[in-house]
Design a protein around this motif. Structure first.
Motif, PDB file in Angstrom:
ATOM      1  N   MET A   1       0.835  -1.209   0.000  1.00 54.14           N
ATOM      2  CA  MET A   1       0.000   0.000   0.000  1.00 54.14           C
ATOM      3  C   MET A   1       0.863   1.249   0.000  1.00 54.14           C
ATOM      4  N   THR A   2       1.995   1.192   0.669  1.00 53.31           N
ATOM      5  CA  THR A   2       2.792   2.417   0.844  1.00 53.31           C
ATOM      6  C   THR A   2       4.240   2.279   0.381  1.00 53.31           C
ATOM      7  N   ASP A   3       4.736   1.082   0.256  1.00 53.60           N
ATOM      8  CA  ASP A   3       6.140   0.888  -0.130  1.00 53.60           C
ATOM      9  C   ASP A   3       6.246   0.924  -1.661  1.00 53.60           C
ATOM     10  N   SER A   4       6.513   2.141  -2.203  1.00 61.50           N
ATOM     11  CA  SER A   4       6.518   2.317  -3.661  1.00 61.50           C
ATOM     12  C   SER A   4       7.623   1.520  -4.332  1.00 61.50           C
ATOM     13  N   LEU A   5       8.736   1.364  -3.632  1.00 63.52           N
ATOM     14  CA  LEU A   5       9.849   0.624  -4.238  1.00 63.52           C
ATOM     15  C   LEU A   5       9.508  -0.849  -4.391  1.00 63.52           C
ATOM     16  N   LEU A   6       8.926  -1.422  -3.336  1.00 65.39           N
ATOM     17  CA  LEU A   6       8.534  -2.832  -3.422  1.00 65.39           C
ATOM     18  C   LEU A   6       7.431  -2.999  -4.471  1.00 65.39           C
ATOM     19  N   ALA A   7       6.526  -2.021  -4.529  1.00 67.23           N
ATOM     20  CA  ALA A   7       5.455  -2.078  -5.539  1.00 67.23           C
ATOM     21  C   ALA A   7       6.055  -2.102  -6.941  1.00 67.23           C
ATOM     22  N   ALA A   8       7.063  -1.259  -7.170  1.00 69.07           N
ATOM     23  CA  ALA A   8       7.699  -1.213  -8.492  1.00 69.07           C
ATOM     24  C   ALA A   8       8.400  -2.531  -8.800  1.00 69.07           C
ATOM     25  N   LYS A   9       8.992  -3.128  -7.783  1.00 68.21           N
ATOM     26  CA  LYS A   9       9.674  -4.405  -7.977  1.00 68.21           C
ATOM     27  C   LYS A   9       8.657  -5.492  -8.359  1.00 68.21           C
ATOM     28  N   ILE A  10       7.546  -5.503  -7.660  1.00 67.20           N
ATOM     29  CA  ILE A  10       6.496  -6.489  -7.960  1.00 67.20           C
ATOM     30  C   ILE A  10       5.920  -6.224  -9.352  1.00 67.20           C
ATOM     31  N   ASP A  11       5.695  -4.946  -9.679  1.00 71.04           N
ATOM     32  CA  ASP A  11       5.175  -4.589 -11.015  1.00 71.04           C
ATOM     33  C   ASP A  11       6.105  -5.107 -12.107  1.00 71.04           C
ATOM     34  N   ALA A  12       7.404  -4.916 -11.896  1.00 70.89           N
ATOM     35  CA  ALA A  12       8.382  -5.341 -12.911  1.00 70.89           C
ATOM     36  C   ALA A  12       8.309  -6.850 -13.130  1.00 70.89           C
ATOM     37  N   ILE A  13       8.171  -7.584 -12.042  1.00 71.95           N
ATOM     38  CA  ILE A  13       8.122  -9.057 -12.162  1.00 71.95           C
ATOM     39  C   ILE A  13       6.833  -9.478 -12.866  1.00 71.95           C
ATOM     40  N   VAL A  14       5.746  -8.791 -12.552  1.00 71.68           N
ATOM     41  CA  VAL A  14       4.469  -9.090 -13.221  1.00 71.68           C
ATOM     42  C   VAL A  14       4.577  -8.764 -14.712  1.00 71.68           C
ATOM     43  N   ASP A  15       5.110  -7.581 -15.037  1.00 73.71           N
ATOM     44  CA  ASP A  15       5.216  -7.162 -16.449  1.00 73.71           C
ATOM     45  C   ASP A  15       6.136  -8.075 -17.250  1.00 73.71           C
ATOM     46  N   GLN A  16       7.125  -8.626 -16.565  1.00 78.54           N
ATOM     47  CA  GLN A  16       8.075  -9.496 -17.242  1.00 78.54           C
ATOM     48  C   GLN A  16       7.389 -10.732 -17.831  1.00 78.54           C
ATOM     49  N   ARG A  17       6.298 -11.145 -17.215  1.00 80.92           N
ATOM     50  CA  ARG A  17       5.563 -12.307 -17.751  1.00 80.92           C
ATOM     51  C   ARG A  17       5.104 -12.018 -19.184  1.00 80.92           C
ATOM     52  N   ALA A  18       4.565 -10.823 -19.402  1.00 83.11           N
ATOM     53  CA  ALA A  18       4.092 -10.486 -20.752  1.00 83.11           C
ATOM     54  C   ALA A  18       5.264 -10.462 -21.728  1.00 83.11           C
ATOM     55  N   ASP A  19       6.379  -9.872 -21.310  1.00 87.17           N
ATOM     56  CA  ASP A  19       7.557  -9.830 -22.185  1.00 87.17           C
ATOM     57  C   ASP A  19       8.019 -11.245 -22.530  1.00 87.17           C
ATOM     58  N   ALA A  20       8.079 -12.092 -21.512  1.00 86.75           N
ATOM     59  CA  ALA A  20       8.598 -13.448 -21.713  1.00 86.75           C
ATOM     60  C   ALA A  20       7.748 -14.236 -22.713  1.00 86.75           C
ATOM     61  N   TYR A  21       6.452 -14.009 -22.695  1.00 87.47           N
ATOM     62  CA  TYR A  21       5.550 -14.829 -23.505  1.00 87.47           C
ATOM     63  C   TYR A  21       5.101 -14.154 -24.803  1.00 87.47           C
ATOM     64  N   THR A  22       5.630 -12.959 -25.106  1.00 83.28           N
ATOM     65  CA  THR A  22       5.189 -12.267 -26.321  1.00 83.28           C
ATOM     66  C   THR A  22       5.403 -13.112 -27.576  1.00 83.28           C
ATOM     67  N   GLY A  23       6.580 -13.708 -27.711  1.00 82.07           N
ATOM     68  CA  GLY A  23       6.885 -14.499 -28.913  1.00 82.07           C
ATOM     69  C   GLY A  23       5.905 -15.637 -29.103  1.00 82.07           C
TER      70      GLY A  23
ATOM     71  N   ILE B   1      14.296 -19.032 -26.032  1.00 82.42           N
ATOM     72  CA  ILE B   1      13.815 -17.807 -25.372  1.00 82.42           C
ATOM     73  C   ILE B   1      13.333 -18.102 -23.951  1.00 82.42           C
ATOM     74  N   LEU B   2      12.412 -19.059 -23.839  1.00 86.23           N
ATOM     75  CA  LEU B   2      11.883 -19.357 -22.508  1.00 86.23           C
ATOM     76  C   LEU B   2      12.983 -19.685 -21.492  1.00 86.23           C
ATOM     77  N   PRO B   3      13.974 -20.536 -21.830  1.00 81.12           N
ATOM     78  CA  PRO B   3      14.999 -20.862 -20.833  1.00 81.12           C
ATOM     79  C   PRO B   3      15.717 -19.634 -20.272  1.00 81.12           C
ATOM     80  N   LYS B   4      15.898 -18.603 -21.105  1.00 81.87           N
ATOM     81  CA  LYS B   4      16.563 -17.383 -20.594  1.00 81.87           C
ATOM     82  C   LYS B   4      15.718 -16.754 -19.491  1.00 81.87           C
ATOM     83  N   HIS B   5      14.407 -16.749 -19.718  1.00 79.70           N
ATOM     84  CA  HIS B   5      13.518 -16.164 -18.715  1.00 79.70           C
ATOM     85  C   HIS B   5      13.459 -17.036 -17.460  1.00 79.70           C
ATOM     86  N   LEU B   6      13.490 -18.350 -17.654  1.00 79.17           N
ATOM     87  CA  LEU B   6      13.463 -19.256 -16.500  1.00 79.17           C
ATOM     88  C   LEU B   6      14.738 -19.080 -15.673  1.00 79.17           C
ATOM     89  N   ASP B   7      15.824 -18.840 -16.362  1.00 79.64           N
ATOM     90  CA  ASP B   7      17.087 -18.597 -15.672  1.00 79.64           C
ATOM     91  C   ASP B   7      17.010 -17.301 -14.851  1.00 79.64           C
TER      92      ASP B   7
END
Ligand SMILES: N[C@@H](CCC(=O)N[C@@H](CS)C(=O)NCC(=O)O)C(=O)O
Length: 248
Positions: free
Chosen positions: A115-137, A170-176
């Motif tokens: 709710m208040t920790d913007s840095l942790l929120a950004a970290k979580i957002d990045a990990i969530v967004d990475q899913r879309a990047d990983a699976y775009t292909g 591609i996928l193995p790089k993301h899994l790594d």
């Protein structure tokens, strides 16, 4: 205790639903196809938080198309979450936006999304967004029309090559990268949190689907396999499926 109802469309259209509410007087109705797909992480978040919702599944594509054509879906896609709050009903779309919203709405002690920790929120957002990047292909190869590549529809050999390349290179790089994230965080969860965050709901469900569609794909990533098992062994999650983790 959560009661999660799996309604079919006919019951929803007659409004004869068992729609239920969170402790804050809101009623939630999740709209999606009758598959796990992108809705499953949201369903699991409700189950984990013990918050009731109506799990509304279209009975066929025509029912979805009629909703799409009604203009009620912001971007014409699902999952969509209807939130009824008094005499107001709001429809949210985009899986990650829905997860962030619910993560902030649900019991703060679950720490699903800060709710208040913007840095942790950004970290979580990045990990969530990475899913879309990983699976775009993979998405482009599978859903060509949506991305403007339908002229390749008669080139099934190219699709096969693209998909095989994605799984092999591609996928193995993301899994790594995910493995390194777990190691750096030093906890059982991707963002280094003590409890699962919304990022773990997104990734565990995605990785489970991937492992189901390509058995053995996680064989070289034992830490990820343990991670997924830990998630699906969470009491509320295993209770939701009424069985233990099915990951190989
Ligand atoms: N970025 C969106 C993508 C949603 C999406 O791709 N929805 C698909 C089902 S998984 C859909 O609605 N397909 C039907 C259509 O586009 O007409 C999200 O994460 O929610």
């Amino acid at each position: 205790m959560a009661t999660i109802s799996t309604q079919t469309l006919s019951s929803t259209s007659s409004q004869k639903t068992q729609t239920s509410s969170s402790g804050k007087g809101k009623k939630y109705r999740l709209l999606y196809f009758n598959i796990e797909g992108k809705a499953e992480a949201i369903r699991l978040l409700f189950a984990y938080a013990g918050v009731q919702f109506e799990d509304y599944r279209f009975k066929d594509r025509a029912e979805f198309m009629s909703l799409k054509e009604s203009g009620r879906l912001q971007f014409g896609q699902v999952p969509a979450l209807e939130i009824e709050n008094g005499d107001q009903t709001i429809v949210l779309t985009q899986t990650s936006a829905i997860l962030r919203y619910l993560g902030k709405e649900f019991k703060p002690e679950l720490e699903l999304y800060p709710m208040t920790d913007s840095l942790l929120a950004a970290k979580i957002d990045a990990i969530v967004d990475q899913r879309a990047d990983a699976y775009t292909g993979l998405s482009v190869a599978k859903y060509k029309e949506r991305f403007g590549f339908d002229f390749l529809n008669d080139q099934s050999d190219l699709t096969e090559i693209a998909m095989a390349n994605w799984y092999a290179n591609i996928l193995p790089k993301h899994l790594d990268m995910l493995t390194k994230l777990l190691q750096a965080g030093g906890t059982s969860w991707l963002a280094g949190t003590q409890q699962p965050s919304i990022a773990d709901f997104v990734w565990c469900q995605q990785l489970k689907l991937t492992a189901e569609s390509k058995p053995g794909i996680l064989d070289n990533f034992p830490q990820l396999t343990s991670y997924i098992k830990a998630f699906y062994s969470l009491p509320a999650i295993s209770k939701y499926y009424n069985s233990s983790c099915v990951i190989a």
